[in-house]
Motif scaffolding. Structure first.
Motif, short mmCIF file in Angstrom:
data_model
loop_
_atom_site.label_atom_id
_atom_site.label_comp_id
_atom_site.label_asym_id
_atom_site.label_seq_id
_atom_site.Cartn_x
_atom_site.Cartn_y
_atom_site.Cartn_z
N ASN A 158 2.42 22.59 12.80
CA ASN A 158 1.20 23.31 12.43
C ASN A 158 0.24 22.42 11.65
OD1 ASN A 158 2.04 25.73 13.55
ND2 ASN A 158 2.96 26.47 11.66
N SER A 159 0.63 21.15 11.47
CA SER A 159 -0.13 20.27 10.58
C SER A 159 -0.93 19.24 11.34
CB SER A 159 0.83 19.56 9.61
OG SER A 159 1.58 20.49 8.86
N ASP A 160 -2.02 18.81 10.72
CA ASP A 160 -2.80 17.68 11.22
C ASP A 160 -2.25 16.44 10.53
OD1 ASP A 160 -4.96 15.61 11.13
OD2 ASP A 160 -6.04 17.12 12.33
N MET A 161 -1.58 15.60 11.30
CA MET A 161 -0.89 14.46 10.72
C MET A 161 -1.84 13.49 10.03
SD MET A 161 2.33 14.81 10.94
CE MET A 161 2.04 16.53 10.59
N ASN A 162 -3.04 13.33 10.58
CA ASN A 162 -4.01 12.43 9.95
C ASN A 162 -4.36 12.91 8.55
OD1 ASN A 162 -4.13 10.64 12.04
ND2 ASN A 162 -6.04 11.40 12.89
N GLU A 163 -4.52 14.23 8.40
CA GLU A 163 -4.87 14.77 7.09
C GLU A 163 -3.73 14.58 6.10
OE1 GLU A 163 -7.72 16.16 5.83
OE2 GLU A 163 -8.63 15.46 7.70
N VAL A 164 -2.51 14.88 6.54
CA VAL A 164 -1.36 14.75 5.64
C VAL A 164 -1.16 13.30 5.23
CG1 VAL A 164 1.10 15.20 5.35
CG2 VAL A 164 -0.27 16.73 6.74
N MET A 165 -1.22 12.41 6.21
CA MET A 165 -1.00 10.99 5.93
C MET A 165 -2.11 10.42 5.06
SD MET A 165 1.89 10.29 7.35
CE MET A 165 2.11 8.56 7.73
N PHE A 166 -3.32 10.91 5.26
CA PHE A 166 -4.44 10.42 4.46
C PHE A 166 -4.26 10.83 2.99
CE2 PHE A 166 -8.88 10.49 2.87
CZ PHE A 166 -9.20 9.16 3.13
N GLU A 167 -3.74 12.05 2.77
CA GLU A 167 -3.46 12.49 1.40
C GLU A 167 -2.47 11.55 0.73
OE1 GLU A 167 -2.25 16.55 0.89
OE2 GLU A 167 -3.61 17.28 2.43
N VAL A 168 -1.42 11.20 1.47
CA VAL A 168 -0.40 10.30 0.94
C VAL A 168 -0.97 8.91 0.70
CG1 VAL A 168 1.81 9.17 1.42
CG2 VAL A 168 1.48 11.57 2.01
N SER A 169 -1.76 8.43 1.67
CA SER A 169 -2.36 7.10 1.55
C SER A 169 -3.27 7.01 0.34
CB SER A 169 -3.15 6.78 2.83
OG SER A 169 -3.77 5.52 2.73
N MET A 170 -4.10 8.04 0.13
CA MET A 170 -5.00 8.04 -1.01
C MET A 170 -4.23 8.09 -2.33
SD MET A 170 -8.04 7.57 -0.10
CE MET A 170 -8.82 7.92 -1.69
N ASP A 171 -3.14 8.86 -2.34
CA ASP A 171 -2.32 8.95 -3.54
C ASP A 171 -1.70 7.59 -3.85
OD1 ASP A 171 -0.98 10.70 -5.61
OD2 ASP A 171 0.79 9.90 -4.63
N ASN A 172 -1.19 6.89 -2.80
CA ASN A 172 -0.61 5.56 -2.99
C ASN A 172 -1.65 4.57 -3.48
OD1 ASN A 172 1.88 6.46 -2.14
ND2 ASN A 172 1.63 5.75 -0.04
N THR A 173 -2.87 4.69 -2.94
CA THR A 173 -3.95 3.80 -3.34
C THR A 173 -4.30 4.00 -4.82
OG1 THR A 173 -4.87 3.79 -1.10
CG2 THR A 173 -6.34 3.13 -2.90
N ILE A 174 -4.37 5.26 -5.24
CA ILE A 174 -4.68 5.57 -6.63
C ILE A 174 -3.59 5.04 -7.56
CG2 ILE A 174 -4.92 7.46 -8.30
CD1 ILE A 174 -6.28 9.07 -6.02
N GLN A 175 -2.32 5.21 -7.15
CA GLN A 175 -1.21 4.72 -7.96
C GLN A 175 -1.27 3.19 -8.06
OE1 GLN A 175 0.77 6.67 -9.77
NE2 GLN A 175 -0.40 8.39 -8.90
N GLY A 176 -1.64 2.54 -6.94
CA GLY A 176 -1.77 1.09 -6.96
C GLY A 176 -2.88 0.63 -7.88
N LEU A 177 -3.98 1.41 -7.90
CA LEU A 177 -5.10 1.08 -8.78
C LEU A 177 -4.70 1.20 -10.24
CD1 LEU A 177 -8.09 0.30 -8.67
CD2 LEU A 177 -8.66 2.73 -8.71
N LYS A 178 -3.89 2.23 -10.55
CA LYS A 178 -3.42 2.42 -11.92
C LYS A 178 -2.53 1.27 -12.37
CE LYS A 178 -3.57 7.49 -12.00
NZ LYS A 178 -2.77 8.74 -12.09
N LYS A 179 -1.85 0.64 -11.38
CA LYS A 179 -0.98 -0.50 -11.70
C LYS A 179 -1.72 -1.83 -11.69
CE LYS A 179 3.13 1.79 -9.81
NZ LYS A 179 4.20 1.75 -8.76
N GLY A 180 -3.06 -1.76 -11.51
CA GLY A 180 -3.86 -2.97 -11.55
C GLY A 180 -4.01 -3.71 -10.24
N LYS A 181 -3.59 -3.06 -9.13
CA LYS A 181 -3.68 -3.70 -7.81
C LYS A 181 -5.07 -3.47 -7.22
CE LYS A 181 1.28 -3.11 -6.94
NZ LYS A 181 2.31 -2.52 -6.04
N ILE A 182 -6.07 -4.07 -7.87
CA ILE A 182 -7.46 -3.84 -7.50
C ILE A 182 -7.78 -4.43 -6.13
CG2 ILE A 182 -9.86 -4.27 -8.15
CD1 ILE A 182 -8.93 -4.32 -11.06
N ALA A 183 -7.35 -5.67 -5.89
CA ALA A 183 -7.64 -6.33 -4.61
C ALA A 183 -7.03 -5.55 -3.46
CB ALA A 183 -7.10 -7.76 -4.63
N GLN A 184 -5.78 -5.08 -3.65
CA GLN A 184 -5.11 -4.30 -2.61
C GLN A 184 -5.85 -3.00 -2.34
OE1 GLN A 184 -1.46 -1.76 -3.31
NE2 GLN A 184 -0.48 -3.43 -2.21
#
Length: 318
Positions: A158-184
């Protein structure tokens, strides 16, 4: 002479050009899988062992359990194996861990979890592969496991995989930013938001309609976040597979991954020298050699040996 050589090279290149039948840019799911598996092989020293228990008697017990079952209440071999592996993990909790290692400083730690959250790859009705986090499998009966898997599959479809995966990707990106991974972070944003490789997600009314679906009826990032260990049932993907998985990737920061193969009818030698036929089920266990040694897996193997030698015990887990 130079012009003649260049002309000849162009002629050779044209003759050797291959016909492309499809050119498909990575979607967000393939981007995430590629990123995670690349990190796995770049950073983790994999050690892999195989384990091939006989399951002849286990299959008989499974048949007894399902004697009066309907398709909805049937306990599959996949569910039984998950329950057995959970027992093995309980006996060997160190494989249910995450590792944090800094190679430059040569500092590391391994965090072992009580909860067993199984990252389990699942094939959707679209043919897509999605890894679902089956939470809290350490305290579930086989019936509860069966129902949880069925519910996850239903919500996934029942899910749109792009939407679900994008939520996860954005969360991972934010966590990486908090850890100082700016270039990544910058590179990921460029890669997902620009050009031909731009990730396509819902917008406008379609997005409003999708997010109006109650969360209990669709997947959220909670359902596909990192588990504590990965178990893949490769035998369910290719049932006529006559072989074993020789290697599989460990998804960081996990320290162990397990693959279940397909049951195989094979000759089995008894201790008295006689030979009979029976069924074996190959398992592959990959572990992070920074966190574990073969000796650390001994309690896991011993527990599985105990269960396969006395398969009647699974009747208590229904």
């Amino acid at each position: 002479m130079t012009n003649e050589i260049q002309s000849d090279r162009r002629f050779i290149d044209m003759k050797n050009e291959k016909k492309i039948i499809k050119n498909e840019h990575f979607g967000i799911a393939r981007k995430i899988v590629s990123n995670m598996t690349s990190e796995s092989w770049e950073t983790i020293p994999h050690a892999v062992v195989s384990y091939e228990p006989e399951v002849t008697e286990l299959l008989k017990v499974m048949k007894e359990i399902n004697k009066d079952a309907t398709p909805e209440t049937k306990i599959t071999l996949n569910t039984i194996m998950l329950r057995i592996l959970v027992e093995g993990i309980k006996a060997c909790p160190v494989i249910n861990s995450h590792i944090n290692f800094n190679r430059k400083l040569v500092r590391g730690e391994v965090k072992t979890f009580e909860e067993i959250d199984i990252s389990m790859p699942m094939i959707l009705k679209t043919g897509e592969m999605m890894t679902i986090n089956m939470h809290n499998m350490h305290n579930k009966t086989m019936s509860e496991m069966r129902d949880a898997i069925a519910d996850s599959a239903k919500r996934a479809n029942n899910s749109d995989m792009n939407e679900v995966m994008f939520e996860v990707s954005m969360d991972n990106t934010i966590q990486g930013l908090k850890k100082g991974k700016i270039a990544q972070t910058v590179c990921r944003l460029i890669g997902s938001k620009t050009g031909k490789h731009k990730v396509k997600t819902l917008g406008g009314q379609a997005k409003k309609d999708y997010y109006s679906i109650p969360e209990k009826e669709r997947l959220t990032k909670h359902d596909i976040e990192q588990g504590t260990i990965t178990i893949s049932n490769l035998g369910s993907v290719c049932r006529n597979w006559n072989g074993i998985c020789t290697i599989l990737e460990i998804i960081p920061p996990q320290v162990c991954a397990i693959a279940i193969g397909a049951t195989q009818l094979v000759p089995i030698a008894e201790t008295d020298g006689t030979v009979r036929t029976g069924y074996k089920l190959p398992l592959t266990i990959a572990f992070d050699h920074r966190a574990l040694d073969m000796g650390d897996l001994t309690p896991f193997i011993n527990k599985l040996n105990e269960i396969f030698a006395n398969p009647e015990i699974i009747k208590e887990w229904v």
